[in-house]
Motif scaffolding. Structure first.
Motif, mmCIF file in Angstrom:
data_model
loop_
_atom_site.group_PDB
_atom_site.id
_atom_site.type_symbol
_atom_site.label_atom_id
_atom_site.label_comp_id
_atom_site.label_asym_id
_atom_site.label_seq_id
_atom_site.Cartn_x
_atom_site.Cartn_y
_atom_site.Cartn_z
ATOM 1 N N GLN A 78 0.831 -1.210 0.000
ATOM 2 C CA GLN A 78 0.000 0.000 0.000
ATOM 3 C C GLN A 78 0.860 1.252 0.000
ATOM 4 O O GLN A 78 0.506 2.259 -0.593
ATOM 5 N N PHE A 81 2.150 1.607 -3.485
ATOM 6 C CA PHE A 81 1.096 2.092 -4.383
ATOM 7 C C PHE A 81 0.837 3.578 -4.183
ATOM 8 O O PHE A 81 0.490 4.274 -5.121
ATOM 9 N N SER A 82 0.961 4.046 -2.934
ATOM 10 C CA SER A 82 0.610 5.438 -2.681
ATOM 11 C C SER A 82 1.792 6.382 -2.885
ATOM 12 O O SER A 82 1.622 7.589 -2.852
ATOM 13 N N ARG A 285 -4.462 -3.614 -7.865
ATOM 14 C CA ARG A 285 -5.087 -2.334 -7.611
ATOM 15 C C ARG A 285 -6.460 -2.263 -8.272
ATOM 16 O O ARG A 285 -7.345 -1.565 -7.828
ATOM 17 N N TRP A 286 -6.621 -2.996 -9.362
ATOM 18 C CA TRP A 286 -7.874 -2.891 -10.107
ATOM 19 C C TRP A 286 -8.902 -3.922 -9.685
ATOM 20 O O TRP A 286 -10.018 -3.920 -10.173
ATOM 21 N N SER A 287 -8.517 -4.828 -8.832
ATOM 22 C CA SER A 287 -9.480 -5.886 -8.493
ATOM 23 C C SER A 287 -10.510 -5.361 -7.509
ATOM 24 O O SER A 287 -10.226 -4.522 -6.713
#
Lengths: 287, 328
Positions: A78, A81-82, A285-287
């Motif tokens: 996370q 990702f951020s 991220r898209w799930s």
């Protein structure tokens, strides 16, 4: 990216891990050198490396297992990702760090042929070409291991899965020799392989249409070619598996051949697996 | 600065968010309040680009989080529910890594890291491995990570979760302090906490933004009129006639009538005043009141009813819209 590499190397060498990996690989390098070169008296260091490549089956999964799975488990993905960094940078950074850890024992091994040459004839040229190929084989396997570790949050599963995949790559071409070599059998095996690829595609992307198209295309093209000229299908499957096997590609070097096609193949495998690793993370991220 | 437009998120079939929209322009502390599973974390993950939305978009400082993630993410510091810490690093190493990843100039990394450690009070443990730190310290390492790169927007997902009371107070003070020159968006399922430190409260339940407003406004919205119950030695008609003369009471409702007694229930804005009037009205009529009691629902209860069974006290849709647009 430099930042990611630094962080990864810090994690590898702060604990025991980087040292452990290097020590084990060097230990086997030592054992095989003594066995092949000293006891049996072979002048080729290639044979040593050739035997050692078996150790990759166990060591590479251990090297790559935690790389991405641990991020997922500790939820540090996370953070990644951020942060304002691209996922491709994260993956390539991690991969370069893995290569660095792998490079340390390989570079130390580079001293062995020189040491051996003090006591007898050693063909240095082929020895060093082989060492580069040995590193490339490890690098290609590591890219697969990295991809596998992006699929799960459990290190042990990542290691086990990579090991299974490598084992198949190692014995795959031998196993296909037991399959019937007839044209029809090859056709069936290739279609089955197409279905497996489509299934993997479906699991990775969740796109059923793309998977269905892959299967359809595979069946149509293969049957079309088969009806035109079924002769070329004789023994085709085992040839395909043989030429796709990373280990078979590596053995070419052991015969003292500098095979550029194999080098290109190793590099393609690396690029392909890094690419799908990035997508595997992106998908999370898209799930 | 932070603009969230109609966020919808569905997992396979089940929708988690049903169109959340809000916009934040000024510095301050903004509290996301809602029970567990209301969609707070999902919303925050979408705002920070960790998760994609099924529909809608998020714009941070003019940059779309999906289309221009790098510029947008530079403006955000994010602490997820579980602090994303590398256990085998020391806080100092960890913070240096994050600072560099946020694009802080090499020469400034040291200074920024030290400042953020100072602010969150983790300087004493800077060289210990994170895995050996207590939960409170880990949380603070997580918070100090959000300050690096000096982002305008700081997003904290349940920053006080699992901490002891002293640590909670400290974190709250820190959040308030940071809110002076940042936009802080933090989530919590504890109403008093949000009320105590937020400049603005947004209540989320079942994937919807129900209310957004100042804590006082929220209180007003949640505060229900107290209910007054009476029992008098009178017939239902007699009692109704008397009650009709009393001003300041509404929703009069007959509860029961038996053996010359009747019981009524009603609501009143001002309980004390209304009770007095009722008492004298019955006294003037020469009828005895045997019961005169009232019951007030606490804010906490009202909040629980509002967020769990939204039908128990279903907010009037028009009213809801009004509150939203007023503050939206």
């Amino acid at each position: 990216m430099v930042n990611i590499i630094k962080k990864e190397l810090n994690q590898y060498f702060k604990g025991m891990f980087g040292y452990f990996f290097g020590a084990v690989l060097l230990m086997f390098a030592g054992i095989y050198t003594v066995m092949v070169n000293c006891n049996m008296g072979y002048a080729s260091f290639e044979y040593t490396l050739n035997n050692m490549s078996f150790m990759y089956l166990i060591l590479i999964p251990i090297l790559t297992m935690r790389s991405l799975s641990e991020e997922k488990k500790q939820r540090t993905d996370q953070l990644l990702f951020s942060l304002p960094v691209k996922l491709s940078e994260v993956v390539i950074g991690k991969y370069i760090a893995i290569l660095a850890v792998l490079a340390v024992p390989v570079i130390i091994t580079a001293a062995y042929p020189l040491i051996l040459s003090r006591y007898g004839e050693v063909v240095l040229k082929t020895a060093y070409v082989n060492l580069v190929a040995f590193f490339l084989l490890g690098a290609a396997l590591a890219s697969i291991g990295l991809f596998v570790s992006s699929l799960t949050e459990n290190q042990a599963i990542a290691a086990g899965l990579s090991f299974a995949v490598f084992l198949f790559a190692y014995f795959g071409s031998n196993l296909t020799d037991y399959l019937p070599g007839t044209a029809a059998a090859s056709l069936a095996a290739l279609i089955a392989a197409g279905v497996v690829i489509a299934l993997i595609l479906y699991i990775l992307t969740g796109d059923i249409t793309a998977a269905a198209w892959t299967v359809a295309l595979c069946v149509v093209v293969l049957t079309f070619v088969y009806r035109r000229n079924h002769r070329i299908f004789e023994g085709l499957f085992s040839r395909v598996v043989g030429s796709l096997s990373l280990f078979e590609r590596y053995y070419v070097f052991a015969r003292g051949v500098l095979d550029l096609r194999s080098v290109v193949y190793f590099l393609s495998v690396i690029i392909f697996f890094l690419f799908i690793t990035v997508h595997s993370l992106e998908k999370r991220r898209w799930s | 600065m932070v603009k969230v437009e109609n966020l919808v998120k569905s997992y396979s079939d089940a929708p988690v968010l049903h169109g959340i929209s809000f916009e934040i322009t000024e510095n301050g502390v903004y509290g996301f309040l809602g029970p567990n599973g209301a969609g707070k974390s999902t919303t925050m993950n979408i705002i920070t680009g960790c998760l994609s939305a099924t529909e809608g978009r998020v714009v941070i400082g003019g940059y779309d989080i999906v289309e221009e993630p790098e510029q947008a993410k530079k403006l955000i510091g994010y602490l997820p529910e579980q602090p994303p810490l590398y256990m085998d690093m020391t806080p100092y190493e960890y913070l240096c890594f994050v600072a560099a990843a946020r694009g802080v100039e090499k020469s400034e990394i040291r200074g920024q890291v030290e400042r953020s450690m100072e602010l969150t009070g983790i300087t004493p443990v800077r060289d210990r491995l994170i895995k050996h730190l207590s939960k409170g310290y880990k949380q603070r390492v997580g918070i100090s990570e959000t300050l690096l790169g000096d982002p305008r927007v700081i997003i904290l997902d349940e920053p006080t979760g699992g901490l002891d009371p002293k640590q909670i107070t400290e974190i709250r003070d820190l959040v308030r302090e940071l809110g002076k020159d940042h936009i802080i968006l933090f989530s919590s399922h504890i109403m008093q906490e949000v009320q105590a430190i937020s400049d603005r409260v947004m209540i989320i339940a079942k994937g919807r933004l129900i209310i957004s407003g100042k804590p006082e406004e929220l209180e007003q919205y949640l505060r229900r009129k107290p209910v007054i119950t009476i029992r008098a030695r009178a017939s239902a008609d007699e009692a109704a006639r008397i009650l009709a003369t009393v001003s300041g009471i509404d929703d009069i409702e007959l509860l029961e009538e038996s053996e010359g007694f009747s019981a009524y229930k009603m609501t009143a804005e001002d309980y004390e005043g209304a009770a007095e009037k009722i008492f004298f009205a019955f006294a003037r009529a020469g009828l005895a009141l045997t019961t005169l009691e009232h019951e007030a629902i606490s804010l906490e209860e009202a909040f629980l009813q509002l967020t769990s069974g939204m039908d128990t006290y279903s907010a009037d849709p028009d009213e809801e819209q009004k509150v939203n647009t007023k503050n939206g």
